[in-house]
Motif scaffolding. Structure first.
Motif, PDB file in Angstrom:
ATOM      1  N   GLY A  19       0.816  -1.203   0.000  1.00 37.56           N
ATOM      2  CA  GLY A  19       0.000   0.000   0.000  1.00 37.56           C
ATOM      3  C   GLY A  19       0.853   1.258   0.000  1.00 37.56           C
ATOM      4  N   PRO A  20       0.210   2.424   0.063  1.00 38.75           N
ATOM      5  CA  PRO A  20       0.917   3.687  -0.117  1.00 38.75           C
ATOM      6  C   PRO A  20       1.609   4.233   1.119  1.00 38.75           C
ATOM      7  N   GLY A  21       1.444   3.627   2.286  1.00 37.28           N
ATOM      8  CA  GLY A  21       2.144   4.131   3.467  1.00 37.28           C
ATOM      9  C   GLY A  21       1.441   3.855   4.777  1.00 37.28           C
ATOM     10  N   ASP A  22       0.160   4.150   4.864  1.00 37.34           N
ATOM     11  CA  ASP A  22      -0.595   3.900   6.091  1.00 37.34           C
ATOM     12  C   ASP A  22      -0.685   2.399   6.325  1.00 37.34           C
ATOM     13  N   PRO A  23      -0.135   1.873   7.454  1.00 35.58           N
ATOM     14  CA  PRO A  23      -0.178   0.432   7.687  1.00 35.58           C
ATOM     15  C   PRO A  23      -1.590  -0.139   7.727  1.00 35.58           C
ATOM     16  N   ILE A 204       1.218  15.480  -4.393  1.00 34.44           N
ATOM     17  CA  ILE A 204       0.913  14.854  -3.104  1.00 34.44           C
ATOM     18  C   ILE A 204       2.187  14.192  -2.595  1.00 34.44           C
ATOM     19  N   GLU A 205       2.709  14.716  -1.518  1.00 38.45           N
ATOM     20  CA  GLU A 205       3.961  14.226  -0.935  1.00 38.45           C
ATOM     21  C   GLU A 205       3.651  13.285   0.223  1.00 38.45           C
ATOM     22  N   ARG A 206       4.288  12.124   0.214  1.00 39.91           N
ATOM     23  CA  ARG A 206       4.151  11.123   1.288  1.00 39.91           C
ATOM     24  C   ARG A 206       2.680  10.856   1.635  1.00 39.91           C
ATOM     25  N   GLY A 207       1.893  10.591   0.611  1.00 42.39           N
ATOM     26  CA  GLY A 207       0.455  10.401   0.782  1.00 42.39           C
ATOM     27  C   GLY A 207       0.094   9.291   1.748  1.00 42.39           C
ATOM     28  N   THR A 208      -0.942   9.490   2.520  1.00 41.07           N
ATOM     29  CA  THR A 208      -1.551   8.588   3.511  1.00 41.07           C
ATOM     30  C   THR A 208      -0.735   8.459   4.786  1.00 41.07           C
ATOM     31  N   THR A 209       0.379   9.161   4.890  1.00 43.75           N
ATOM     32  CA  THR A 209       1.200   9.062   6.092  1.00 43.75           C
ATOM     33  C   THR A 209       1.044  10.319   6.949  1.00 43.75           C
ATOM     34  N   ALA A 210       1.633  10.279   8.134  1.00 39.06           N
ATOM     35  CA  ALA A 210       1.574  11.426   9.036  1.00 39.06           C
ATOM     36  C   ALA A 210       2.323  12.629   8.467  1.00 39.06           C
ATOM     37  N   ARG A 211       3.119  12.420   7.419  1.00 38.29           N
ATOM     38  CA  ARG A 211       3.885  13.500   6.800  1.00 38.29           C
ATOM     39  C   ARG A 211       3.290  13.925   5.465  1.00 38.29           C
ATOM     40  N   GLN A 212       2.035  13.558   5.213  1.00 37.86           N
ATOM     41  CA  GLN A 212       1.402  13.934   3.949  1.00 37.86           C
ATOM     42  C   GLN A 212       1.330  15.456   3.806  1.00 37.86           C
ATOM     43  N   ALA A 241      -8.365  17.893  -9.495  1.00 35.02           N
ATOM     44  CA  ALA A 241      -7.404  18.367  -8.499  1.00 35.02           C
ATOM     45  C   ALA A 241      -7.943  19.558  -7.718  1.00 35.02           C
ATOM     46  N   GLU A 242      -8.823  20.349  -8.337  1.00 37.00           N
ATOM     47  CA  GLU A 242      -9.353  21.512  -7.633  1.00 37.00           C
ATOM     48  C   GLU A 242     -10.328  21.121  -6.525  1.00 37.00           C
ATOM     49  N   LEU A 243     -10.771  19.867  -6.510  1.00 37.02           N
ATOM     50  CA  LEU A 243     -11.687  19.423  -5.457  1.00 37.02           C
ATOM     51  C   LEU A 243     -10.980  19.218  -4.116  1.00 37.02           C
ATOM     52  N   HIS A 244      -9.661  19.221  -4.110  1.00 40.51           N
ATOM     53  CA  HIS A 244      -8.931  19.063  -2.845  1.00 40.51           C
ATOM     54  C   HIS A 244      -9.364  20.101  -1.822  1.00 40.51           C
ATOM     55  N   GLN A 245      -9.524  21.330  -2.261  1.00 40.48           N
ATOM     56  CA  GLN A 245      -9.879  22.392  -1.319  1.00 40.48           C
ATOM     57  C   GLN A 245     -11.238  22.152  -0.660  1.00 40.48           C
ATOM     58  N   LYS A 246     -12.126  21.493  -1.352  1.00 33.91           N
ATOM     59  CA  LYS A 246     -13.471  21.243  -0.843  1.00 33.91           C
ATOM     60  C   LYS A 246     -13.582  19.928  -0.087  1.00 33.91           C
ATOM     61  N   LEU A 247     -12.865  18.910  -0.548  1.00 35.50           N
ATOM     62  CA  LEU A 247     -13.090  17.558  -0.049  1.00 35.50           C
ATOM     63  C   LEU A 247     -11.986  17.007   0.847  1.00 35.50           C
ATOM     64  N   HIS A 248     -10.914  17.767   1.078  1.00 34.95           N
ATOM     65  CA  HIS A 248      -9.838  17.212   1.909  1.00 34.95           C
ATOM     66  C   HIS A 248     -10.361  16.919   3.319  1.00 34.95           C
ATOM     67  N   TRP A 249      -9.964  15.806   3.848  1.00 30.62           N
ATOM     68  CA  TRP A 249     -10.485  15.344   5.155  1.00 30.62           C
ATOM     69  C   TRP A 249      -9.381  14.826   6.077  1.00 30.62           C
ATOM     70  N   PHE A 250      -8.278  14.389   5.506  1.00 26.68           N
ATOM     71  CA  PHE A 250      -7.221  13.760   6.293  1.00 26.68           C
ATOM     72  C   PHE A 250      -6.373  14.831   6.964  1.00 26.68           C
ATOM     73  N   GLN A 251      -6.224  14.722   8.260  1.00 29.53           N
ATOM     74  CA  GLN A 251      -5.412  15.660   9.025  1.00 29.53           C
ATOM     75  C   GLN A 251      -4.188  14.925   9.562  1.00 29.53           C
ATOM     76  N   PRO A 252      -3.037  15.061   8.893  1.00 36.66           N
ATOM     77  CA  PRO A 252      -1.825  14.345   9.342  1.00 36.66           C
ATOM     78  C   PRO A 252      -1.441  14.738  10.766  1.00 36.66           C
TER      79      PRO A 252
END
Length: 252
Positions: A19-23, A204-212, A241-252
């Motif tokens: 997977g991309p990073g998150d265990p 997207i840098e280090r996606g799905t991790t605490a350093r995203q 890509a412009e939907l990030h501003q509206k739909l982002h939910w993950f808080q590293p």
């Protein structure tokens, strides 16, 4: 080249996508296989948290690669898998993302098949799907994109050129793996193929991790955004890509 071993004499290789990073994005099967491993052959993008899931007495062999530096050549990785399996070991070949999407998993399986070594494939969540989901960027959306293409930022082995005019077609999302150093090349070619300089994009840098970290802008700004990011990172080009501003939910 065939070996003198029978199937009964050989070990078993599990090609596992980590997977991309998150265990917690490991599949249930991937977790079970890792916990049963006697040898773990792993890449640079496999986190310590995932490695710690293997038995404490399992042999761990690092074969990580990064741009401009290959710790272990691919031919040597192939040989490690063959040698450990022929010793009768349960081998887990652990790769970031999914092994069949820019992971060279198919090449490794060809070598195992050549040596009559038994194997299985445990799919993983590829970085494009995982990182964009954690960034709140849907790869497809009825109003913005009806298709998605994954492209490697590295040149193909046979040097075949990329069909930029095909990539420039409207109503699709482009995801570039390993493209940070090629961001200027990507930008120039997309612009020449007809993509608007105002097309939304994201890194997207280090996606799905605490350093995203997610950097957004337009295509003309892509080289500047890429300069601010560190590997591993994905480049997304498309209206979604412009939907990030509206739909982002993950808080590293």
């Amino acid at each position: 080249m065939m070996t003198n071993h029978s199937f009964a004499d050989l070990g078993f290789v599990s090609l596992v996508g980590a997977g991309p990073g998150d265990p917690e994005l490991l599949t249930v099967k991937a977790l079970r296989v890792i916990q049963q491993a006697q040898v773990v052959v792993y890449d640079r993008l496999v986190s310590q948290a995932i490695l710690d899931l293997a038995p404490t007495d399992a042999e761990r062999i690092y074969v990580g690669k990064q741009l401009d530096f290959h710790c272990v050549p691919q031919s040597q990785i192939n040989q490690i898998l063959v040698d450990k399996a022929q010793q009768g070991k349960r081998v887990v070949r652990l790769k970031g993302g999914d092994s069949f999407i820019f992971g060279r998993g198919g090449e490794e399986l060809e070598v195992l098949a050549q040596h009559q070594i038994r194997y299985e494939v445990v799919p993983g969540i590829t970085a494009a799907a995982g990182a964009t989901a954690y960034a709140g960027i849907p790869l497809t959306h009825r109003d913005y994109a009806q298709s998605v293409q994954f492209i490697t930022g590295h040149l193909q082995k046979n040097g075949a050129p990329i069909n930029w005019h095909c990539l420039a077609q409207s109503n699709q999302t482009l995801v570039f793996y390993m493209g940070l150093k090629q961001s200027g090349h990507i930008t120039d070619n997309l612009l020449q193929a007809g993509v608007s300089g105002d097309m939304p994009c994201a890194v997207i840098e280090r996606g799905t991790t605490a350093r995203q970290r997610v950097l957004t802008g337009c295509l003309l700004q892509l080289p500047h955004l890429a300069q601010q990011a560190e590997s591993p990172a994905l480049i997304v080009v498309g209206q979604v890509a412009e939907l990030h501003q509206k739909l982002h939910w993950f808080q590293p």
